[in-house]
Design a protein around this motif. Sequence first.
Motif, short mmCIF file in Angstrom:
data_model
loop_
_atom_site.label_atom_id
_atom_site.label_comp_id
_atom_site.label_asym_id
_atom_site.label_seq_id
_atom_site.Cartn_x
_atom_site.Cartn_y
_atom_site.Cartn_z
N GLY A 372 14.32 18.65 50.20
CA GLY A 372 12.74 18.47 50.21
C GLY A 372 11.90 17.86 49.25
N GLU A 373 10.67 17.60 49.30
CA GLU A 373 9.89 17.03 48.41
C GLU A 373 8.41 17.77 48.44
N GLY A 374 7.60 17.88 47.34
CA GLY A 374 6.47 18.27 47.23
C GLY A 374 6.45 19.76 47.90
N LEU A 375 5.34 20.03 48.77
CA LEU A 375 5.25 21.39 49.25
C LEU A 375 5.85 21.23 50.87
N PHE A 376 7.08 20.67 50.86
CA PHE A 376 7.77 20.72 52.13
C PHE A 376 9.32 20.73 51.84
N LEU A 377 9.78 22.15 51.78
CA LEU A 377 11.20 22.35 51.22
C LEU A 377 11.80 23.19 52.30
N ALA A 378 13.37 23.03 52.40
CA ALA A 378 14.12 23.77 53.29
C ALA A 378 15.30 24.08 52.39
N VAL A 379 16.09 25.38 52.94
CA VAL A 379 16.95 25.94 52.35
C VAL A 379 17.97 26.07 53.50
N GLU A 380 19.05 25.22 53.48
CA GLU A 380 20.11 25.48 54.66
C GLU A 380 21.15 26.71 54.14
N LEU A 381 21.27 27.66 55.24
CA LEU A 381 21.97 28.85 54.97
C LEU A 381 23.59 28.47 55.68
N VAL A 382 24.38 28.72 55.05
CA VAL A 382 25.67 28.62 55.37
C VAL A 382 26.63 30.06 55.40
N PRO A 394 22.97 30.69 61.15
CA PRO A 394 21.64 31.09 61.79
C PRO A 394 21.25 32.83 61.68
N ALA A 395 22.35 33.61 61.86
CA ALA A 395 22.01 34.88 61.75
C ALA A 395 21.51 35.17 60.29
N LEU A 396 22.01 34.75 59.14
CA LEU A 396 21.52 35.11 57.92
C LEU A 396 20.22 34.47 57.88
N ALA A 397 19.68 33.27 58.26
CA ALA A 397 18.44 32.56 58.20
C ALA A 397 17.59 33.64 58.80
N ASN A 398 18.02 33.98 60.36
CA ASN A 398 16.85 34.93 60.67
C ASN A 398 16.85 36.16 60.28
N ALA A 399 17.72 36.74 59.30
CA ALA A 399 17.46 38.09 58.57
C ALA A 399 16.85 37.87 57.38
N VAL A 444 15.60 39.93 48.81
CA VAL A 444 16.17 39.97 50.37
C VAL A 444 17.62 39.39 50.16
N LEU A 445 17.91 38.58 49.36
CA LEU A 445 19.30 37.98 49.32
C LEU A 445 20.37 39.24 48.69
N ASP A 446 19.49 39.89 47.75
CA ASP A 446 20.44 40.89 47.16
C ASP A 446 20.43 42.24 48.09
N GLU A 447 19.64 42.35 49.10
CA GLU A 447 19.43 43.43 50.03
C GLU A 447 20.28 43.06 51.28
N LEU A 448 20.80 41.83 51.54
CA LEU A 448 21.71 41.43 52.60
C LEU A 448 23.06 41.38 52.35
N PRO A 449 24.00 41.87 53.20
CA PRO A 449 25.31 42.01 52.86
C PRO A 449 25.94 40.40 52.65
N HIS A 450 26.70 40.26 51.73
CA HIS A 450 27.34 39.08 51.32
C HIS A 450 28.63 39.06 52.33
#
Length: 450
Positions: A372-382, A394-399, A444-450
């Motif tokens: 992304g750029e400026g105030l339009f950003l994205a993080v792809e979860l894999v 997608p389940a991780l993104a939802n969580a 949130v990332l710390d709280e979710l299972p790896h």
Amino acid sequence: MAAARTMHMVNSYDPSAGVPLGPQTAALIARRQKVLGAPYRLFYQRPVELSRGEGALLFDPEGADYLDAYNNVPAVGHSNARVQEAVAAQLGRLNTHTRYLTDSVVDYSERLLDLFPDHLEQVIYACTGSEAVDLALRVAAHVTGAHGVVITSNAYHGTTQASAAISPSLGPHNVLPPHVVTVMAPDPLRDPSGEGEAAALFASRVGEGIAELERRGIRFSALIVDSVLSSDGLVTHPAGVLAPAVEVARRHGGLYIADEVQPGFGRLGSAWWGFARHGVEPDLVVLGKPMGNGIPISAVVGRSRIFDAFGRDVRYFNTFGGNPVSIAAAQAVLDEIDQRDLRGNAELSGSALKQGLDELARQDARLGQVRGEGLFLAVELVDPDVGNGHDPHPALANAIVNGLRGKRVLVSASGRYDNVLKIRPPLVFEPQHAARLLTALDEVLDELPH
């Protein structure tokens, strides 16, 4: 790789999921469902009830604040004072349609067109982005004498019959008509990344889409692309990735329609419009949502020769399009962007947020790519433990989306697989807001299972 998703808005409220709700919230949802019905959905597994907004914050009835990192409609902030004053003053003076002579619509149009390249000389107003897309398609069909449209495979362009017909992201039951062909958008995580390869590949796909229309006996009219491909997972880089595809469209006699409803009005910081980053000249540009900070107004900007051909043969009128109250709101939005240097703020705050997201991605392989750029950003979860580590999650993104909601930070998920965090706050989002979002995401990332 995981199959493409089969439902839209996976992070929405599902009454059958049994998520515990307070009695007042449950009662309000029940009343809402009774009168609004199935077409209306709510964000988040636990819906957020709101009573007011201010700047980049929203507040619930108890006064708790939520950081809004999603809503681009109030571009210059919730409950913006300048917009309020302009709308109230104009509403108390005059509100009518454009078949009477008023100076405000001319003043604003001159100012708006000054923000575009010289070849885009005229503007037609409507009320919503969907309506503007519908109009752009009508104009393109009239001047080309054709109806075939090429779009990206997870595009979203609106909800009228014509704009929904080019919006595959509305879900599998939104069946696209024969005159619409989809092509895969550039995929920065999985496509070849050599210099020029992404652009050449996308151009090839557009060419194949046009050829498919011809096999169906349908002549090609237009390529319409959201200039940052936001519903396809957000693609802002490499700069110029759209240019060869536009050239292919032109060689086949079609127009290029730039959908600027989401990236426009300085959201990217570096330019007023997303198409500017790609070195292309749109024939038509569609504007919407942020234009009036929530007051309904939209527009199609285009070449005068195209509008002349359309206007000479077609009677177009929109009762509320370009009305003085909506124009007053739109003028106030431009005043705010200019006088508060909100494009500069988008660059500054967006850079701080992206740096923080990049750091989190270095620490956590589940964050496959930050874009992304400026105030339009994205993080792809894999899922880093499957295949080559690029499988969509997608389940991780939802969580994460719902985990952030629990910490009163509002984002959404998008992309072909619904695995991409979509971060698109009002332009008044500041570095301290970025810090709050980053802290919440880290937790949130710390709280979710790896």
